[in-house]
Scaffold this motif. Sequence first.
Motif, short mmCIF file in Angstrom:
data_model
loop_
_atom_site.label_atom_id
_atom_site.label_comp_id
_atom_site.label_asym_id
_atom_site.label_seq_id
_atom_site.Cartn_x
_atom_site.Cartn_y
_atom_site.Cartn_z
N ILE A 46 0.83 -1.21 0.00
CA ILE A 46 0.00 0.00 0.00
C ILE A 46 0.86 1.26 0.00
CG2 ILE A 46 -1.70 1.31 1.34
CD1 ILE A 46 -2.92 -1.28 2.22
N ASN A 47 2.01 1.20 0.70
CA ASN A 47 2.91 2.36 0.70
C ASN A 47 3.48 2.62 -0.69
OD1 ASN A 47 2.57 2.79 3.47
ND2 ASN A 47 4.27 1.44 4.01
N SER A 48 3.77 1.56 -1.44
CA SER A 48 4.28 1.74 -2.80
C SER A 48 3.20 2.34 -3.71
CB SER A 48 4.75 0.40 -3.37
OG SER A 48 5.82 -0.12 -2.61
N PHE B 102 -8.74 14.27 -11.25
CA PHE B 102 -9.20 12.94 -10.85
C PHE B 102 -8.13 12.23 -10.03
CE2 PHE B 102 -9.85 8.40 -11.53
CZ PHE B 102 -11.22 8.27 -11.29
N ASP B 103 -6.89 12.26 -10.49
CA ASP B 103 -5.81 11.60 -9.76
C ASP B 103 -5.51 12.30 -8.44
OD1 ASP B 103 -5.45 9.60 -11.60
OD2 ASP B 103 -3.90 10.64 -12.74
N ALA B 104 -5.66 13.62 -8.39
CA ALA B 104 -5.44 14.34 -7.14
C ALA B 104 -6.48 13.93 -6.10
CB ALA B 104 -5.49 15.85 -7.39
N GLY C 50 1.31 9.52 -5.57
CA GLY C 50 1.82 10.86 -5.28
C GLY C 50 2.75 11.38 -6.36
N GLY C 51 3.65 10.50 -6.84
CA GLY C 51 4.55 10.91 -7.93
C GLY C 51 3.80 11.22 -9.21
N LYS C 52 2.81 10.39 -9.53
CA LYS C 52 2.01 10.63 -10.73
C LYS C 52 1.23 11.93 -10.61
CE LYS C 52 -1.91 8.75 -13.32
NZ LYS C 52 -3.00 7.76 -13.34
N ASN D 157 1.65 15.10 -13.06
CA ASN D 157 0.48 15.59 -13.79
C ASN D 157 0.32 17.10 -13.64
OD1 ASN D 157 -0.13 13.01 -14.66
ND2 ASN D 157 -1.77 12.70 -13.19
N TRP D 158 0.39 17.58 -12.41
CA TRP D 158 0.15 19.00 -12.17
C TRP D 158 1.30 19.86 -12.68
CZ3 TRP D 158 -4.30 21.06 -11.60
CH2 TRP D 158 -5.33 20.37 -11.00
#
Length: 297
Positions: free
Chosen positions: A5-7, A45-47, A13-15, A19-20
């Motif tokens: 889950i941490n990975s 959406f990813d945020a 978070g990196g994605k 993206n931003w």
Amino acid sequence: MYTSINSILLGLGGKCLLNWLLVFFQKKHICRSFLAAFSASLAVFDAALTLTFTILRTRTDGYVVLFGHLLTSYHMCLLVQIVGQIHRVLQWPVVVMAAVDHFCTVTQRLHANTARAKRVVYLFVTVLLWCLAALYVFLLSDFTPVLEDVSHHHMHRCWVFPSSQTLHITLLLLLTLSCTALHAGRFITLSFWIRALSQNSPLTSQTVDQSQTHSRGSFVQQAVCKFVLTRSLFLVFLAVLLLLPVGIPSHLDLNVAWLCFLNSLLVALVLCAVCPASQISLGLAAVPPDSFCEWKF
């Protein structure tokens, strides 16, 4: 494949950050094309997904009550799997809509010189695609979640579906671009001489046709070279992924960096396939380098 889950949280978070960053650098072109509008929606959406995942993960009691519903680690894994499926469903529709958008943009600029489609159209199509993809995953697909048979307090990993659609789409479009460049660079010259010898056309007509053929071949060569130069690092990255035995996690497969590369590839492909020699000879052969780096044409 099982992933901690941490990975998953680190990858999301990196994605989200990538993206931003890309959306911020291209903020002046947001909603000026379908891919730009879809990229902005993907970043939002990813945020939201990353924020939800982070809240669930950082809670010491292992659960969160949201709108009267109890959310636990099971819902974290389920949410990641659902998002991954939605991303997989969206891949090909996004490619098709982006190709249609670029084709309409090129043909309008070359022939009618009309303005681009209004931003509201791009926003409507973007929202429609998200809704249709979600409905397909929930109602029509055979999607079955995979969850560990343990208590949510002891759940430390999730099953993540791998995806290779990005690589398949890239290989298909690169193959199409290569065939287009090969046809424009070699077979056009051969067909011109065969037509000229068979029809016994006047020398002046042959000279004009040969000039147009040469202009088109130079244009295609210029477009392909600029695309390769501006996206060489991403091509190397995709080549490395192609050699790896494990596919890309489905929740990371669709991202703004991939959409930027897709935009560049479609620009090169559509220009090489659509732009006629008559327009190239009038001065449209100069391909702006930022066409392969930004959303604009």
